[in-house]
Motif scaffolding. Structure first.
Motif: not given
Length: 326
Positions: A264-265, A267, A274-276, A278, A270, A224-225
Motif C-alpha cells: 500500500w502507498s 502520497d 488517498e491510499w493506493k 501497488v 496529493q 478504502t485503503g
C-alpha cells in the motif's frame, strides 16, 4: 532472509547475496535481552548505519534468558533507558539523559531527525502495564535532553500502540493504525489500558519542529485503503509512505493479513490524500517453492535508496515467526 522492493519498477528482489554479519565482539555490557523496543541510526547520514551510531530506546528487558518465554504481562512492562551502540568500536554506552524522561513503554515508534542541524530522536505512542500513549517526545542527542512536545491544535490521535509511523521529507511524521482500548478517546495523550481492545485505521500527520508541531488527521474515504491494521510496517521514500503487512485482530495467534501481491502507498502531497494498492511482481531470483505473497506482521523496513527499501523478518501469526516477509 531479506528482500528489497523497487517501487518504480514494482519488482521484488531476493537479497540473499547480501551477507549478514554477527557483531560478536561487543566490548562492554549492553542493554541485554530486549523486546518491543526501537532503534534508530544516529548521524547526519542516518540512512547509512555504518556511518552512524545506533540508538536504542525503551522496550522490555528480561533479567535473564531464564525469564523467557515472556507472559503478556511481562511484555508490557516497559523501560525508558537510552543506549547507544557504536558500530565501529562494538561498544554499548548507557546515556545519561537530562530532563524528565518519557514514561516507560513498549510497542512505540521512533525515528531519527535533524532539527535544525542537530541529531534528534522522535518517539511516539506505545504502552506500559497501566497506560497507552499518544504523546510525542523529542530527544536532543547533542544536549542529551528530553522534551515533551505539545500540539498547537486541540486535535490529538487516540492513544495507541502496535501502530506504525514513517518520517517523510521536512520532518513530517505520518502515523497509521495500531491498537487501543475501547475506553480511550482523543481528548488526552494518555489513557488507561483495558482488556477490551480495538484496531485503528486512522491516518495522522504532523510537521515536527523544535518549537512546536501540529497534528492533522488525514480524511480517508471509508472502505478504502488497507483497513484497520496493527503490527504493520511503514517507510517513507520522498513524499510517499509505503505499508507492508500487519494484522487486524488482537486475539492471540491471529493470522497476519494476506495482501497477496500488493503493498500500500500513500502520497501525502496529493489532494485528497488517498491510499493506493501497488501491485508488485517477484523477480526470477525466488525459488519456485517460496510463497510470493505479503503475509507478515511485525516485520522491519529499511531505506536502501530513493526508489528501494528492504524488508526482513515478521510473523505468520502473532506468535509464529519466520525469516522473511513472504
Amino acid at each position: 532472509m531479506a528482500i528489497s522492493i523497487n517501487v518504480q519498477a514494482q519488482l521484488v528482489h531476493d537479497t540473499a547475496t547480501i551477507p549478514w554479519h554477527v557483531v560478536n565482539d561487543v566490548k562492554v555490557q549492553g542493554p541485554g535481552i530486549r523486546v518491543h523496543h526501537t532503534m534508530i541510526a544516529r548521524g547526519h547520514n542516518a540512512r547509512d548505519p555504518f556511518d552512524a551510531m545506533m540508538v536504542l530506546f525503551g522496550g522490555y528487558a528480561p533479567g535473564s534468558p531464564d525469564e523467557l518465554p515472556l507472559s503478556l504481562d511481562d511484555e508490557n512492562r516497559g523501560s525508558n533507558d537510552v543506549w547507544v551502540f557504536n558500530v565501529h568500536s562494538g561498544r554499548w554506552l548507557l546515556l545519561e539523559i537530562f530532563g524528565e524522561p518519557p514514561p516507560p513503554r513498549v510497542m512505540h515508534s521512533a525515528h531519527a531527525s535533524t532539527l535544525p542541524g542537530k541529531d534528534h530522536m522522535i518517539v511516539f505512542g506505545g504502552r506500559n502495564q497501566d497506560s497507552i500513549f499518544s504523546d510525542l517526545w523529542l530527544l536532543d542527542l547533542n544536549e542529551k535532553k528530553w522534551y515533551l512536545k505539545y500540539s498547537s491544535t486541540a486535535a490529538l490521535p487516540i492513544p495507541r500502540y502496535r501502530h506504525a509511523s514513517a518520517m517523510c521529507f521536512n520532518n513530517t511524521l505520518v502515523v497509521f493504525g495500531g491498537t487501543t482500548s475501547l475506553s480511550c478517546n482523543d481528548t488526552s495523550n494518555t489513557c488507561r489500558y483495558s482488556s477490551e481492545q480495538v484496531v485503528l485505521d486512522d491516518v495522522w500527520m504532523a510537521y515536527v519542529s523544535v518549537d512546536l508541531f501540529e497534528w492533522v488527521r488525514i480524511p480517508i474515504a471509508p472502505g478504502t485503503g488497507p483497513g484497520p491494521r496493527m503490527e504493520h510496517s511503514m517507510i517513507c521514500l520522498g513524499n510517499v509512505v509505503y505499508l507492508v503487512g500487519g494484522a487486524n485482530s488482537t486475539l492471540i495467534n491471529s493470522p497476519a493479513i494476506d495482501d497477496g501481491d500488493v503493498i500500500w502507498s500513500l502520497d501525502i502531497t496529493q489532494s485528497p490524500v488517498e491510499w493506493k494498492a501497488v501491485k508488485v511482481t517477484f523477480s526470477d531470483e525466488f525459488s519456485s517453492g517460496m510463497s510470493q505473497t505479503f503475509t507478515s506482521a511485525s516485520g522491519s523496513l529499511s531505506y536502501v535508496d530513493e526508489t528501494r527499501f528492504a524488508a526482513v523478518g515478521g510473523s505468520i501469526t502473532l506468535l509464529e515467526w519466520r525469516e522473511n516477509i513472504l
